[in-house]
Design a protein around this motif. Sequence first.
Motif, mmCIF file in Angstrom:
data_model
loop_
_atom_site.group_PDB
_atom_site.id
_atom_site.type_symbol
_atom_site.label_atom_id
_atom_site.label_comp_id
_atom_site.label_asym_id
_atom_site.label_seq_id
_atom_site.Cartn_x
_atom_site.Cartn_y
_atom_site.Cartn_z
ATOM 1 N N GLY A 360 0.647 -1.278 -0.063
ATOM 2 C CA GLY A 360 0.102 0.090 -0.079
ATOM 3 C C GLY A 360 0.866 1.294 0.068
ATOM 4 N N ARG A 361 0.264 2.318 -0.380
ATOM 5 C CA ARG A 361 0.911 3.701 -0.436
ATOM 6 C C ARG A 361 1.312 4.122 0.940
ATOM 7 N NH1 ARG A 361 0.688 6.863 -5.021
ATOM 8 N NH2 ARG A 361 -0.719 5.858 -6.522
ATOM 9 N N ILE A 362 2.694 4.709 0.711
ATOM 10 C CA ILE A 362 3.401 5.198 2.331
ATOM 11 C C ILE A 362 2.746 6.607 2.578
ATOM 12 C CG2 ILE A 362 5.451 6.213 3.252
ATOM 13 C CD1 ILE A 362 6.946 3.951 1.217
ATOM 14 N N TYR A 363 2.610 6.700 3.735
ATOM 15 C CA TYR A 363 1.820 7.954 4.113
ATOM 16 C C TYR A 363 2.539 9.033 5.161
ATOM 17 C CZ TYR A 363 -0.162 5.417 8.276
ATOM 18 O OH TYR A 363 -0.198 4.717 9.234
ATOM 19 N N ALA A 364 3.520 8.234 5.739
ATOM 20 C CA ALA A 364 4.182 9.120 6.839
ATOM 21 C C ALA A 364 5.646 8.496 7.051
ATOM 22 C CB ALA A 364 3.505 8.839 8.091
ATOM 23 N N ILE A 365 6.556 9.447 7.325
ATOM 24 C CA ILE A 365 7.964 8.962 7.555
ATOM 25 C C ILE A 365 8.032 9.194 9.267
ATOM 26 C CG2 ILE A 365 8.936 10.962 6.749
ATOM 27 C CD1 ILE A 365 11.500 9.581 6.364
ATOM 28 N N SER A 366 8.617 8.583 9.835
ATOM 29 C CA SER A 366 9.213 8.626 11.377
ATOM 30 C C SER A 366 10.182 8.282 11.609
ATOM 31 C CB SER A 366 7.768 8.326 12.279
ATOM 32 O OG SER A 366 7.633 6.903 12.183
ATOM 33 N N THR A 367 11.035 8.432 12.676
ATOM 34 C CA THR A 367 12.265 7.869 12.934
ATOM 35 C C THR A 367 12.411 7.809 14.705
ATOM 36 O OG1 THR A 367 13.780 9.595 13.280
ATOM 37 C CG2 THR A 367 13.253 8.720 10.903
ATOM 38 N N GLY A 368 13.345 7.011 15.102
ATOM 39 C CA GLY A 368 13.701 7.134 16.358
ATOM 40 C C GLY A 368 14.926 7.897 16.736
ATOM 41 N N ALA A 369 15.369 8.793 15.665
ATOM 42 C CA ALA A 369 16.458 9.675 15.734
ATOM 43 C C ALA A 369 16.220 10.445 16.850
ATOM 44 C CB ALA A 369 16.829 10.093 14.197
ATOM 45 N N PRO A 370 17.623 10.904 17.506
ATOM 46 C CA PRO A 370 17.688 12.086 18.492
ATOM 47 C C PRO A 370 16.954 13.277 17.898
ATOM 48 C CG PRO A 370 19.760 11.618 17.762
ATOM 49 C CD PRO A 370 18.949 10.534 17.103
ATOM 50 N N ASP A 371 16.887 14.334 18.935
ATOM 51 C CA ASP A 371 16.341 15.617 18.278
ATOM 52 C C ASP A 371 17.360 16.276 17.244
ATOM 53 O OD1 ASP A 371 14.141 15.299 19.788
ATOM 54 O OD2 ASP A 371 14.924 16.569 21.478
ATOM 55 N N GLN A 382 10.320 16.724 3.351
ATOM 56 C CA GLN A 382 9.848 17.740 2.476
ATOM 57 C C GLN A 382 9.920 17.056 1.108
ATOM 58 O OE1 GLN A 382 12.374 21.046 3.484
ATOM 59 N NE2 GLN A 382 11.087 21.505 5.072
ATOM 60 N N VAL A 383 11.030 16.455 0.644
ATOM 61 C CA VAL A 383 11.035 15.761 -0.477
ATOM 62 C C VAL A 383 10.268 14.769 -0.940
ATOM 63 C CG1 VAL A 383 12.876 14.710 -2.152
ATOM 64 C CG2 VAL A 383 13.738 16.306 -0.490
ATOM 65 N N LEU A 384 9.877 13.730 0.295
ATOM 66 C CA LEU A 384 8.767 13.087 -0.007
ATOM 67 C C LEU A 384 7.340 13.571 0.147
ATOM 68 C CD1 LEU A 384 10.027 10.462 2.439
ATOM 69 C CD2 LEU A 384 10.282 10.292 0.307
ATOM 70 N N ALA A 385 7.053 14.840 0.432
ATOM 71 C CA ALA A 385 5.556 15.366 0.488
ATOM 72 C C ALA A 385 4.976 15.251 -0.915
ATOM 73 C CB ALA A 385 6.144 16.627 1.091
ATOM 74 N N PRO A 386 5.683 15.484 -1.912
ATOM 75 C CA PRO A 386 4.873 15.448 -3.191
ATOM 76 C C PRO A 386 4.209 13.739 -3.172
ATOM 77 C CG PRO A 386 6.645 16.658 -3.496
ATOM 78 C CD PRO A 386 6.977 15.922 -2.282
ATOM 79 N N VAL A 445 8.783 2.665 -4.155
ATOM 80 C CA VAL A 445 10.089 2.529 -4.515
ATOM 81 C C VAL A 445 10.779 4.165 -4.412
ATOM 82 C CG1 VAL A 445 11.562 2.128 -6.682
ATOM 83 C CG2 VAL A 445 9.708 0.655 -6.093
ATOM 84 N N ALA A 446 10.029 5.077 -4.908
ATOM 85 C CA ALA A 446 10.449 6.425 -5.046
ATOM 86 C C ALA A 446 10.551 6.923 -3.483
ATOM 87 C CB ALA A 446 9.286 7.422 -5.656
ATOM 88 N N ALA A 447 9.716 6.421 -2.684
ATOM 89 C CA ALA A 447 10.024 6.842 -1.291
ATOM 90 C C ALA A 447 11.264 6.200 -0.684
ATOM 91 C CB ALA A 447 8.848 6.636 -0.240
ATOM 92 N N TYR A 448 11.530 5.066 -0.888
ATOM 93 C CA TYR A 448 12.628 4.151 -0.235
ATOM 94 C C TYR A 448 14.050 4.954 -0.928
ATOM 95 C CZ TYR A 448 11.048 1.186 3.103
ATOM 96 O OH TYR A 448 10.317 0.499 4.364
ATOM 97 N N ALA A 449 13.857 5.049 -2.143
ATOM 98 C CA ALA A 449 15.140 5.653 -2.920
ATOM 99 C C ALA A 449 15.467 7.002 -2.288
ATOM 100 C CB ALA A 449 14.726 5.848 -4.514
#
Length: 477
Positions: A360-371, A382-386, A445-449
Motif C-alpha cells: 500500500g501507499r506510504i503516508y508518513a515517515i518517522s524515526t527514532g533518531a535524536p532531536d 519535504q522531498v517525500l511530501a509530493p 520505490v520512490a520513497a525508499y530511494a
Amino acid sequence: MRAIPNLLGTTLAASLLLAPAAQAAEATRIPDAVVETATQLRETALASDLGYRITESLTTEIGPRLPGSEADARAVQWAKAKFEALGYDKVWLEPVTFPKWERRSESARVTGRYAQPLSVTALGGSPGGTVEAEVVRFPDLAALEAAPAGSLDGRIAFIDYKMERARDGSGYGPGSRVRSRGPSAAIRAGAIGYLMRSAGTDSHRNPHTGITRFDEGLEPIPSAALSVPDADQLARLLALGQPVTVRLALDCGWDGEATSHNVIGEITGSSKPDEVVLIGGHLDSWDLGTGAIDDGAGVGLTMAAGKLIGDLDRAPARTIRVVAFANEEQGLWGGKAYAEKYADEVRKHQIAAESDFGAGRIYAISTGAPDYAQGAVKRIAQVLAPLGIEYAGDRGGPGPDISPFAAGGLAWARLAQDGTDYFDLHHTPDDTFDKIDPAALAQNVAAYAVFAYLAASAEGDFGSGTKADADGDADGK
C-alpha cells in the motif's frame, strides 16, 4: 541534554566529558545539492516499473517460500542472481540456521448432528495429530487464560476474537497474541486441541496461518486457525445450545534444522564506503499464497530503490545496503543473525528502514533518531511530501527484522504504509501478485530511494549507537 553548570574550577576531565556531548548535539544536515538530485531520483522512480517487475519475478518464478523448503533455497539463489543482474557492486550470502517446520495436510469438520466441513490451516509450530472433541468457545484470550486448570479436560478450546481493521495495522497486536499465547492457555486448562478465529479482517473462506509458541514444560497440542466465515459458522452452531463436536486432523510439525541465507547487495558509497544505510525486506513467506504482499513487495521495492540509486552519476557518500532477510516469519531468524554478526558495527550503520507491511501507499515517515537529527528527517520528508507522505516525528517503531539490531542501538526509520486491507490477505492463499497496485508500488520505490539516498548523503548522523530503542515484533508475524 542535561545542562552542566559553568563553575570556576571546572576540571579538565569535566571539559573533556562535555566535548563529545556538544559534538553529538550538532545538527545533522541535508545539503541543498543532494536535495536536487533526490528530487530527480523521486520522479525517475515514480515513472519506473522496476519494483513491480522484480516482485513479479520472485512470486512467479519461485512462488511460496516456506523457510527451510526447497523453494526457500531457490529464492536465495534467485535473490543473489537478481542483485547481480541489477548491477549491485557487491553481493553475498550470510547463513542463517533455524528449526524447520513443515506443513503436509490439514482438515477439520463438525461431526454428529451438525456435520459439515470447516476451512482451517495449521498454525506454524503446531504438532500434527488428530483430535475429536466437544468445542468450548471463549470470546477473547483473557477469558481462556482465566479458565481453571482441568476445566477443558478432553475438549477443544476455541477463541472467537474479531480483529479490528486499521490503516496502521494496530488491530494485529491483540489478534496475533490470540495465535501466539492461546494454545498454551488452552493446554493449561486441559484442552487437547486449539482453534481460533483467524487474525485477519477479510470475509473470505481463507484461513490465516502464522507462527505460534508453546510455553516451556507444556506438551503441544494440534492448533489451527479457522477462516473468518467458518469461525462465524462455528459460533452460530454453539449458540444453538447443544454440544458441538469437531474433528481436527493436522499432519505437520518440526523436522530437524535447516540453513537458509540473508542475501545482501551493496551500492558502494563515494566517500564513506564503510558506513551504510540499510533497507530491505524478508525473502521467506508462508506457504498458502505466493508471498506477494508479505513480503515479495518489500524485497522488490527495496532492490529497485538501491538499483536506481546505483544508476545515478555519482553515488551518495555512504554505502546503500539492501538485505533480503531469511526466515522472518518463524521468529526473525535472519534479523537476529544480522544483529549478532554486526553488533560491533552499529555506529557504521547510519540508519535502517524495512518494508514489511504490504504494497500500500506510504503516508508518513518517522524515526527514532535524536532531536539533533530531526531537522534532517524533516528535510527528507519535504522531498517525500509530493508523494503524499507526511512527517510523523517518532511515531511507530522499527520493522521486524531490524528490531533486534535497533534494540542494540541501530537508528531506525519507518515509512508507514497504508495497511487498511493488508490483513485481508496476510498469511492466506489470497497473498498473490495480482493484489499489488503498480502505481502504489512505484510510490514505495520512490520513497525508499529518496530516503536512502538522502540519509546516505547527510552531514552528521541519525544516532546509531547512542541508545536502544526497539518497538518491533519480537517473534515474527
